[in-house]
Design a protein around this motif. Structure first.
Motif, PDB file in Angstrom:
ATOM      1  N   ILE A 122       6.190  -4.479   4.156  1.00  8.33           N
ATOM      2  CA  ILE A 122       5.398  -5.470   3.419  1.00  8.33           C
ATOM      3  C   ILE A 122       6.107  -6.811   3.250  1.00  8.33           C
ATOM      4  O   ILE A 122       5.452  -7.811   2.976  1.00  8.33           O
ATOM      5  CB  ILE A 122       4.966  -4.931   2.045  1.00  8.33           C
TER       6      ILE A 122
ATOM      7  N   VAL B 247       0.337  -9.795   1.182  1.00  8.84           N
ATOM      8  CA  VAL B 247       0.389  -8.501   0.499  1.00  8.84           C
ATOM      9  C   VAL B 247       0.319  -8.764  -0.994  1.00  8.84           C
ATOM     10  O   VAL B 247       1.148  -9.492  -1.548  1.00  8.84           O
ATOM     11  CB  VAL B 247       1.678  -7.728   0.848  1.00  8.84           C
TER      12      VAL B 247
ATOM     13  N   SER C  76      -2.949  -5.157   1.220  1.00  7.31           N
ATOM     14  CA  SER C  76      -3.250  -6.359   1.977  1.00  7.31           C
ATOM     15  C   SER C  76      -4.621  -6.891   1.563  1.00  7.31           C
ATOM     16  O   SER C  76      -5.331  -6.274   0.770  1.00  7.31           O
ATOM     17  CB  SER C  76      -3.234  -6.062   3.480  1.00  7.31           C
TER      18      SER C  76
ATOM     19  N   SER D  98      -0.847  -3.439   4.684  1.00  7.31           N
ATOM     20  CA  SER D  98      -0.347  -2.636   3.570  1.00  7.31           C
ATOM     21  C   SER D  98      -1.538  -2.043   2.814  1.00  7.31           C
ATOM     22  O   SER D  98      -2.553  -2.707   2.617  1.00  7.31           O
ATOM     23  CB  SER D  98       0.480  -3.506   2.620  1.00  7.31           C
TER      24      SER D  98
END
Length: 408
Positions: free
Chosen positions: A184, A199, A314, A337
């Motif tokens: 991330i 993220v 995300s 993510s």
């Protein structure tokens, strides 16, 4: 294994997606180098147990090949039943809708119009494996090509390749292409997407832990979700997978994942990187009023294995578009993510590895248009996965993201 000569495929990060990609490159005799900021494979706690979906297992099988996949399959745990039993953490009672009929309900994706999420993947069983065991299996054979203590902070393209740039200012050898798979906080992803890949910190928090399998006797075989809605700041829940045949062996440890809605779990000094005793103490405090059939999971836990984690996601709308760079792309959490809801993240990451690995193997290495072809397909399934994960997290964790939400 001797690899072909030529410019190597450069890979940033030695996580699951990167190492599994390395396995495909090994089989295809394509040269590669993996750069990892940690000093060894055992530097950090490896986290929780992963549930493997049908798509995830198929991807792993295609990447590893028959022989190595059989070793992987033999390491996996197989739990009967595809449902998830819901327990009241305080009373210990089964509060599943179907409990009266002896059945177990599936997880429901609240954003998919009530469509159930099937936990079974092969042979009617829930297939799971500890993240650390999975990573070691993917690492096997890749050892000579992994460079530890190499923190990739960016890259530069050349007239005929690409170089990774490290934190100390030094550069890698010239590679045919670079794949960002460092999670991330990926610097490669930020540079490639020019900041479009974001993220978000959902505000929800959790703790991973494990205990001897004997502590799980009060549960028995199955996939279990325990919910405590008596906290003033929000719900706390734990998910665990209890495999059969090992409940009498204290040398075998099962893992659990504790999650909580925003504002419930707070780490000392807001440091969610800490592990061990401080994380274990908070888990014990949160569950001190839980039912006796559940408390051994925390009272008997291996404190050194406890670890905090931030629940991130995300952009919920899916993987954004960016200007394609022919020699650079991203895989896994670096590009999508996800929250732990539904256990989708790792399964999507290995799909990236299988897809990109297959394209590289078919081309015999880097080829014009390869990253564009990969990203075109990846965006479709990864965007669906992110939306599904976020949808379930809204229901389970009470999180809501928008353009003003904090990023990591």
């Amino acid at each position: 294994m001797a690899l072909n000569t030529g410019k190597p495929i450069l890979i940033s990060g030695a996580g699951l997606a990167s190492l599994l990609l390395g396995q495909t490159l090994l089989r295809a005799s394509i040269p590669f180098l993996i750069f990892e900021r940690d000093s060894s494979i055992s530097t950090r706690a490896q986290g929780y147990r992963l549930r493997l979906s049908t798509e995830g297992l198929d991807a792993i099988e295609s990447a590893l090949g028959p022989e190595k996949f059989q070793t992987f399959w033999n390491t996996c745990g197989k739990t009967a039943g595809v449902g998830l039993a819901h327990l009241n953490a305080i009373t210990g009672s089964d509060v599943s809708q179907e409990a009266k009929n002896g059945g177990r309900p599936p997880i429901v994706d609240q954003e998919a119009k009530g469509k159930p999420l099937d936990l079974g993947s092969r042979d009617g069983k829930v297939i799971g494996i500890a993240r650390g065991d999975m990573r070691k299996l993917f690492y096997s054979g890749c050892e000579p090509f992994v460079h530890w203590s190499h923190h990739v902070t960016g890259y530069e393209t050349t007239s005929s390749g690409v170089r990774a740039i490290f934190a100390d200012g030094s550069k890698s050898v010239e590679g045919a292409m670079l794949i960002g798979g460092e999670g991330i906080y990926s610097k490669v992803a930020k540079q490639l997407s020019q900041g479009k890949l974001k993220v978000y910190d959902t505000g929800a928090r959790g703790i991973h832990g494990q205990a001897p399998s004997t502590a799980f006797k009060g549960l028995g075989e199955g996939v279990w979700r325990m919910v405590d809605d008596t906290k003033p700041d929000g719900k706390v829940f734990v998910i665990t997978n209890v495999r059969p045949g090992e409940l009498d062996d204290p040398s075998v440890h099962f893992g659990w994942t504790l999650g909580a809605q925003p504002g419930v779990v707070n780490a000392p000094n807001d440091n969610y990187a800490i592990t061990g005793g401080p994380a274990a103490d908070i888990a014990k405090a949160l569950t001190k009023k839980w039912h006796p059939r559940l408390k051994p999971l925390f009272q008997d836990m291996a404190e050194s294995e406890a670890a905090f984690w931030k629940i991130t996601c995300s952009t919920p709308d899916g993987v954004p578009e960016w200007n394609n760079e022919p020699r650079v792309t991203v895989v896994g959490d670096a590009v999508h993510s996800m929250t732990p809801a539904g256990g989708i993240g790792a399964n999507t990451a290995v799909r990236d590895s299988a897809l990109l690995g297959r394209l590289l193997a078919e081309a015999g290495g880097y080829a014009d248009g390869l990253t564009a072809a990969y990203e075109r397909v990846m965006r479709v399934y990864a965007s669906e996965a992110v939306r599904a994960s976020y949808g379930m997290a809204r229901a389970q964790f009470g999180v809501t993201l928008n353009e003003n939400s904090a990023t990591v």
